[in-house]
Design a protein around this motif. Structure first.
Motif, short mmCIF file in Angstrom:
data_model
loop_
_atom_site.label_atom_id
_atom_site.label_comp_id
_atom_site.label_asym_id
_atom_site.label_seq_id
_atom_site.Cartn_x
_atom_site.Cartn_y
_atom_site.Cartn_z
N ASP A 161 43.91 -32.72 -30.83
CA ASP A 161 43.14 -32.34 -32.01
C ASP A 161 43.45 -30.91 -32.45
O ASP A 161 42.71 -30.34 -33.27
CB ASP A 161 41.64 -32.47 -31.71
CG ASP A 161 41.23 -33.91 -31.48
OD1 ASP A 161 41.77 -34.80 -32.17
OD2 ASP A 161 40.37 -34.16 -30.60
N ARG B 258 40.11 -41.21 -17.90
CA ARG B 258 39.97 -40.87 -19.32
C ARG B 258 39.81 -42.16 -20.13
O ARG B 258 40.80 -42.74 -20.59
CB ARG B 258 41.18 -40.07 -19.79
CG ARG B 258 41.36 -38.78 -18.99
CD ARG B 258 42.44 -37.88 -19.55
NE ARG B 258 42.46 -36.63 -18.80
CZ ARG B 258 42.78 -35.44 -19.30
NH1 ARG B 258 43.14 -35.33 -20.57
NH2 ARG B 258 42.75 -34.36 -18.54
N GLU C 81 49.75 -42.26 -31.34
CA GLU C 81 49.49 -40.88 -30.95
C GLU C 81 50.29 -40.51 -29.71
O GLU C 81 50.84 -39.41 -29.62
CB GLU C 81 48.00 -40.67 -30.69
CG GLU C 81 47.68 -39.21 -30.36
CD GLU C 81 46.20 -38.94 -30.21
OE1 GLU C 81 45.63 -38.23 -31.06
OE2 GLU C 81 45.60 -39.44 -29.22
N HIS D 143 39.14 -42.74 -23.07
CA HIS D 143 39.68 -42.73 -24.43
C HIS D 143 41.18 -43.00 -24.48
O HIS D 143 41.73 -43.32 -25.54
CB HIS D 143 39.41 -41.38 -25.10
CG HIS D 143 40.16 -40.23 -24.48
ND1 HIS D 143 39.74 -39.61 -23.32
CD2 HIS D 143 41.31 -39.61 -24.84
CE1 HIS D 143 40.58 -38.64 -23.01
NE2 HIS D 143 41.55 -38.63 -23.91
N VAL D 144 41.86 -42.88 -23.34
CA VAL D 144 43.32 -43.07 -23.32
C VAL D 144 43.65 -44.54 -23.54
O VAL D 144 43.16 -45.41 -22.83
CB VAL D 144 43.92 -42.57 -21.99
CG1 VAL D 144 45.39 -43.01 -21.87
CG2 VAL D 144 43.83 -41.05 -21.90
N GLN D 145 44.51 -44.79 -24.53
CA GLN D 145 44.91 -46.15 -24.87
C GLN D 145 46.38 -46.45 -24.57
O GLN D 145 46.78 -47.61 -24.53
CB GLN D 145 44.65 -46.41 -26.36
CG GLN D 145 43.19 -46.40 -26.74
CD GLN D 145 42.41 -47.51 -26.07
OE1 GLN D 145 42.83 -48.65 -26.05
NE2 GLN D 145 41.25 -47.17 -25.49
N TYR E 192 43.98 -43.98 -16.92
CA TYR E 192 43.05 -44.96 -17.51
C TYR E 192 41.68 -44.91 -16.85
O TYR E 192 40.65 -45.08 -17.52
CB TYR E 192 43.64 -46.36 -17.42
CG TYR E 192 44.82 -46.59 -18.34
CD1 TYR E 192 44.71 -46.35 -19.71
CD2 TYR E 192 46.05 -47.01 -17.84
CE1 TYR E 192 45.79 -46.54 -20.55
CE2 TYR E 192 47.14 -47.21 -18.68
CZ TYR E 192 47.00 -46.97 -20.04
OH TYR E 192 48.07 -47.16 -20.87
N ARG F 270 45.26 -41.65 -27.84
CA ARG F 270 44.18 -42.57 -28.17
C ARG F 270 44.69 -43.82 -28.86
O ARG F 270 43.92 -44.73 -29.19
CB ARG F 270 43.15 -41.85 -29.05
CG ARG F 270 42.39 -40.77 -28.29
CD ARG F 270 41.66 -39.81 -29.20
NE ARG F 270 42.59 -38.97 -29.93
CZ ARG F 270 42.25 -37.85 -30.56
NH1 ARG F 270 41.00 -37.42 -30.52
NH2 ARG F 270 43.15 -37.15 -31.22
N SER F 271 46.00 -43.87 -29.06
CA SER F 271 46.69 -45.05 -29.57
C SER F 271 48.15 -44.91 -29.16
O SER F 271 48.59 -43.84 -28.73
CB SER F 271 46.59 -45.12 -31.10
OG SER F 271 47.29 -44.02 -31.68
N TRP G 92 50.09 -39.02 -23.20
CA TRP G 92 49.21 -40.16 -23.52
C TRP G 92 48.53 -39.92 -24.85
O TRP G 92 48.66 -38.86 -25.47
CB TRP G 92 48.18 -40.34 -22.41
CG TRP G 92 47.43 -39.09 -22.04
CD1 TRP G 92 46.27 -38.61 -22.58
CD2 TRP G 92 47.83 -38.12 -21.04
NE1 TRP G 92 45.91 -37.43 -21.99
CE2 TRP G 92 46.85 -37.11 -21.04
CE3 TRP G 92 48.90 -38.04 -20.16
CZ2 TRP G 92 46.92 -36.00 -20.19
CZ3 TRP G 92 48.98 -36.95 -19.31
CH2 TRP G 92 47.99 -35.95 -19.33
#
Length: 203
Positions: free
Chosen positions: A125, A85, A180, A87-89, A82, A176-177, A174
């Motif tokens: 991606d 990164r 994911e 972007h990690v959620q 966290y 982005r949601s 991990w």
């Protein structure tokens, strides 16, 4: 904060049930977390069967502070992700048989290289099977802050990496949601199984 924590707790409880049914987190193994905001996250309490989590088993924490009482020692590994990164959620840690076995068998190589599998498209991606994805393997260490620092240093050189293995231990991934992160977990568990079965055939 209370609303965000309640929402995160629901997601963590649901993913715990999902992964437990697939035997990815046997006994009380594994730990899960979900970012709440730029400074806070929610994490599972230590010593709980992940298929039987309740919202009361989810703890809020400050990602810049030491883990709260009752959380797993491995919470440090979540915190580094966290911090490093933004972007990690969500972070999911599983203890499946295949992740423990394959990481132990291949730890001398320090990474697992996955090539040509269609399911590679499920990672990050990536949009083609015509690629090679490297999953780093770290030796297990009971000194978790030291292990977390080592992982953080290595992952800084791998900005596109979405997972790593701890030898004889399990998988960290991990996203982005939470959706994911769960997709990455399921895809990687299958990819690890492919690799282990391939090793059997080649023998």
């Amino acid at each position: 904060m209370a609303t965000a924590l309640a929402e995160a707790a629901r997601e963590i409880v649901q993913v715990g049930q999902f992964l437990s049914l697939r035997n990815f987190v046997p006994a009380t193994s594994g730990n899960f977390s979900r970012r709440l905001d730029a400074r806070h996250a929610a994490v599972t309490r230590s010593g709980v069967d992940k298929g039987e989590l309740t919202e009361a088993d989810i703890l809020a924490l400050d990602i810049l502070a030491p883990p709260p009482p009752g959380s797993s020692a491995e919470t440090h590994l979540h915190l580094h992700l966290y911090r490093d990164r933004p972007h990690v959620q969500a972070v999911l840690h599983t203890h499946s048989m295949v992740s423990a076995l394959l990481s132990q068998l291949r730890q001398a190589e320090r990474e697992l290289r996955l090539t040509g599998y269609e399911l590679l498209k499920a990672l990050g991606d990536n949009r083609t099977h015509e690629t090679t994805i490297s999953i780093p393997i770290f030796p297990n260490d009971q000194d978790i802050p030291r292990l977390a620092a080592r992982v953080s240093e290595d992952l800084a050189k791998r900005p596109d990496t979405v997972a790593y293995l701890i030898a004889g231990h399990g998988l960290y991934t991990w996203g982005r949601s939470m959706a994911e992160a769960r997709r990455h977990t399921v895809a990687l568990e299958h990819l690890l199984t492919y690799e282990l079965e391939t090793m059997k055939v080649r023998r």
